[in-house]
Scaffold this motif. Structure first.
Motif, PDB file in Angstrom:
ATOM      1  N   SER A  87      18.748  74.983 -32.571  1.00 19.08           N
ATOM      2  CA  SER A  87      19.446  76.262 -32.492  1.00 19.08           C
ATOM      3  C   SER A  87      20.271  76.764 -33.955  1.00 19.08           C
ATOM      4  O   SER A  87      21.198  77.250 -34.063  1.00 19.08           O
ATOM      5  N   GLY A 131      14.021  74.851 -24.827  1.00 18.16           N
ATOM      6  CA  GLY A 131      13.078  74.886 -26.133  1.00 18.16           C
ATOM      7  C   GLY A 131      12.482  73.484 -25.994  1.00 18.16           C
ATOM      8  O   GLY A 131      11.011  73.363 -26.526  1.00 18.16           O
ATOM      9  N   TYR A 157      15.424  84.259 -23.026  1.00 19.38           N
ATOM     10  CA  TYR A 157      15.692  82.798 -22.617  1.00 19.38           C
ATOM     11  C   TYR A 157      16.313  82.757 -21.232  1.00 19.38           C
ATOM     12  O   TYR A 157      16.240  82.067 -20.263  1.00 19.38           O
ATOM     13  N   SER A 166      20.757  81.039 -35.847  1.00 16.76           N
ATOM     14  CA  SER A 166      21.185  81.896 -34.551  1.00 16.76           C
ATOM     15  C   SER A 166      22.761  81.817 -34.179  1.00 16.76           C
ATOM     16  O   SER A 166      23.030  81.979 -33.087  1.00 16.76           O
ATOM     17  N   PHE A 180      14.280  76.824 -33.892  1.00 17.34           N
ATOM     18  CA  PHE A 180      14.712  77.133 -32.630  1.00 17.34           C
ATOM     19  C   PHE A 180      15.322  76.161 -31.879  1.00 17.34           C
ATOM     20  O   PHE A 180      16.260  76.310 -31.231  1.00 17.34           O
ATOM     21  N   THR A 181      14.466  75.029 -32.176  1.00 12.73           N
ATOM     22  CA  THR A 181      15.139  73.852 -31.004  1.00 12.73           C
ATOM     23  C   THR A 181      16.364  73.185 -31.526  1.00 12.73           C
ATOM     24  O   THR A 181      17.121  72.642 -30.737  1.00 12.73           O
ATOM     25  N   ALA A 196      21.382  72.536 -28.617  1.00 11.92           N
ATOM     26  CA  ALA A 196      20.015  72.323 -29.016  1.00 11.92           C
ATOM     27  C   ALA A 196      19.270  72.004 -27.847  1.00 11.92           C
ATOM     28  O   ALA A 196      18.017  72.516 -27.923  1.00 11.92           O
TER      29      ALA A 196
END
Ligand code: TRP
Length: 461
Positions: free
Chosen positions: A234, A28, A110, A237, A231-232, A24
């Protein structure tokens, strides 16, 4: 298809928490959160982001870890197994697949940004920031962007190292990498924030980050905050599902998830507090975009006592943070290759990073400004001008929210309630709160933001 593969388990609850936090916490938090906050006006964006983390992110993360632990396979196959258990259509496995693909696409850019961080270790150690003017530091950043061979070299190194760590397997590779990096990174961020508070414009930072001006918030800003919450953490995904698949049966999912989300949020906020005093104190633009962190922090390192040491250490830690995320992004693809094609872990990791290398070139040449990487159209409410922006927007603002929505629907509507209850082991009240949130609030909120943006609904701006 071989679905009786045993991938092994974490050695302890702490190992899981560290690995999941490692996934995590990454670019980000330190690279992306500060600049999207700047582009979207500050305080009001921060509030929406926090609401999204706690009201949507945490419930969805619990759902993902639960899917992984019950399925014990790569995301697509875990969801498939649970769909079979619930006597539902196995097409639900798409939920896992979209995650795997999103993780793969995210890693393609990334790895490039992680490459910047690694190259900055050397810039800093060489003393290039010492006493440098903001203009000079901006030039160092611009130069890095204009030279494809340098960018390709760092990106290749990042992908190669990621492949090596993942290839070594669960305990030897992943656990060791996170145990030291996370705490060191945290302390360093505090040091920088302390320096920034004393030497930069701290008052303006506090006002900017915590004084909400809702007139600056647009619908697209809300979608970006929502997407970034996914996103942050995780989410959507593949990562939390696959890490959940290695989770021992007796570990409490809810407690672990809350701990991970809080650690992640605190680090993002501290990153903001470390960066913005320097931005405002040196007349930089909050709307500078992806280069923000790579310009603002070197200015501070260039002026502060011991800046070479702190700066170098900081980029080493940012590199570590990026690697502990990168490995989580390929892990689902690797687990799938092991299940499906019976590859060894090493071969699977190698295959994954080689394919990634090609996709990452889209991002490399977006930053160098190559003509062929330029785009010019509006996609889901946002104008994209190159492949990096397209992949970033497609993953964070489209695939992750929709994947999160699908995960919520799958767990709260498709899986049997009893099965879900068994995995979570919560008190009746908390369970119901979580279940109702996942069943109603998450899907409605995500759809509301999303439909508004693509213009199918129109509330507000
Ligand atoms: N959470 C990571 C960060 O903030 C980025 C990320 C998104 C991620 N999806 C992921 C990391 C999947 C690992 C796995 O930097």
């Amino acid at each position: 298809m071989s679905t009786n593969v045993d991938h092994g388990q974490w050695s302890s609850r702490l190992a899981f928490i560290l690995a999941a936090t490692g996934s995590a916490v990454g670019l980000g938090n330190v690279w992306k959160f500060p600049y999207i906050m700047g582009e979207n006006g500050g305080g009001a964006f921060v509030i929406v982001y926090l609401v999204c983390i706690f009201a949507i992110g945490i419930p969805v993360m619990m759902a993902e870890v639960l899917i992984g632990r019950r399925g014990r396979l790569s995301p697509g196959n875990s969801v498939r197994a649970l769909a079979l258990e619930a006597k539902a259509n196995t097409k639900w496995s798409l939920v896992g697949w979209v995650g795997l693909i999103a993780g793969f696409l995210i890693l393609s850019f990334y790895a490039v940004i992680a490459g910047w961080a690694i190259s900055y270790i050397f810039e800093s150690a060489a003393g290039n920031f010492v006493g440098a003017s903001p203009e000079k530091i901006q030039n160092i950043f611009n130069e890095l962007q204009t030279d494809p061979s340098t960018l390709i070299m760092w990106t290749s190194i990042v992908l190669a190292v990621t492949g090596l760590i993942v290839g070594k397997g669960l305990k030897n590779g992943l656990e060791r990498a996170v145990t030291y990096a996370m705490p060191t990174m945290f302390v360093l961020l505090l040091v920088i924030a302390g320096y920034a508070a004393l030497n930069g414009d701290f008052a303006k930072t506090i006002e900017f980050m915590f004084y909400p001006d809702f007139s600056k918030l647009t619908f697209s800003g809300v979608l970006i905050a929502l997407g970034h919450a996914f996103f942050t953490l995780s989410l959507a995904s593949g990562a939390m599902m696959i890490y959940g698949a290695y989770l021992p049966q007796k570990t409490s999912i809810s407690q672990s998830v809350v701990a991970i989300a809080i650690a992640d949020t605190v680090i993002a906020l501290i990153a903001g507090l470390a960066i913005y005093p320097i931005v405002f104190g040196n007349g930089l633009e909050a709307t500078a975009g992806p280069g923000l962190v790579f310009v603002s922090l070197p200015i501070a390192f260039g002026q502060m006592w011991g800046g070479i040491v702190f700066g170098t250490l900081f980029f080493v830690m940012l590199g570590f943070a990026a690697f502990t995320s990168a490995i989580a992004m390929v892990e689902s693809a690797v687990a799938w290759l092991v299940e499906r094609l019976a590859f060894s872990r090493g071969k699977a990791a190698f295959t994954a990073v080689i394919s990634l290398w090609f996709v990452s070139m889209l991002t490399v040449f977006s930053f160098t400004g190559a003509e062929w990487a330029k785009l010019d159209f509006v996609f889901v409410g946002k104008h994209v001008s190159n492949y990096f922006e397209l992949i970033d927007h497609l993953t964070a603002d489209v695939l992750l929210p929709l994947g999160g929505l699908a995960t919520a629907v799958f767990v709260a509507w498709i899986m049997q309630k009893e099965a879900v209850k068994q995995e979570l082991n919560l008190s009746e009240g908390l369970f119901n709160l979580w279940y109702v949130t996942l069943r109603w609030f998450t899907p409605v909120a995500v759809l509301f933001v999303f439909l508004n943006l693509i213009g199918l609904m129109s509330f507000g701006s």
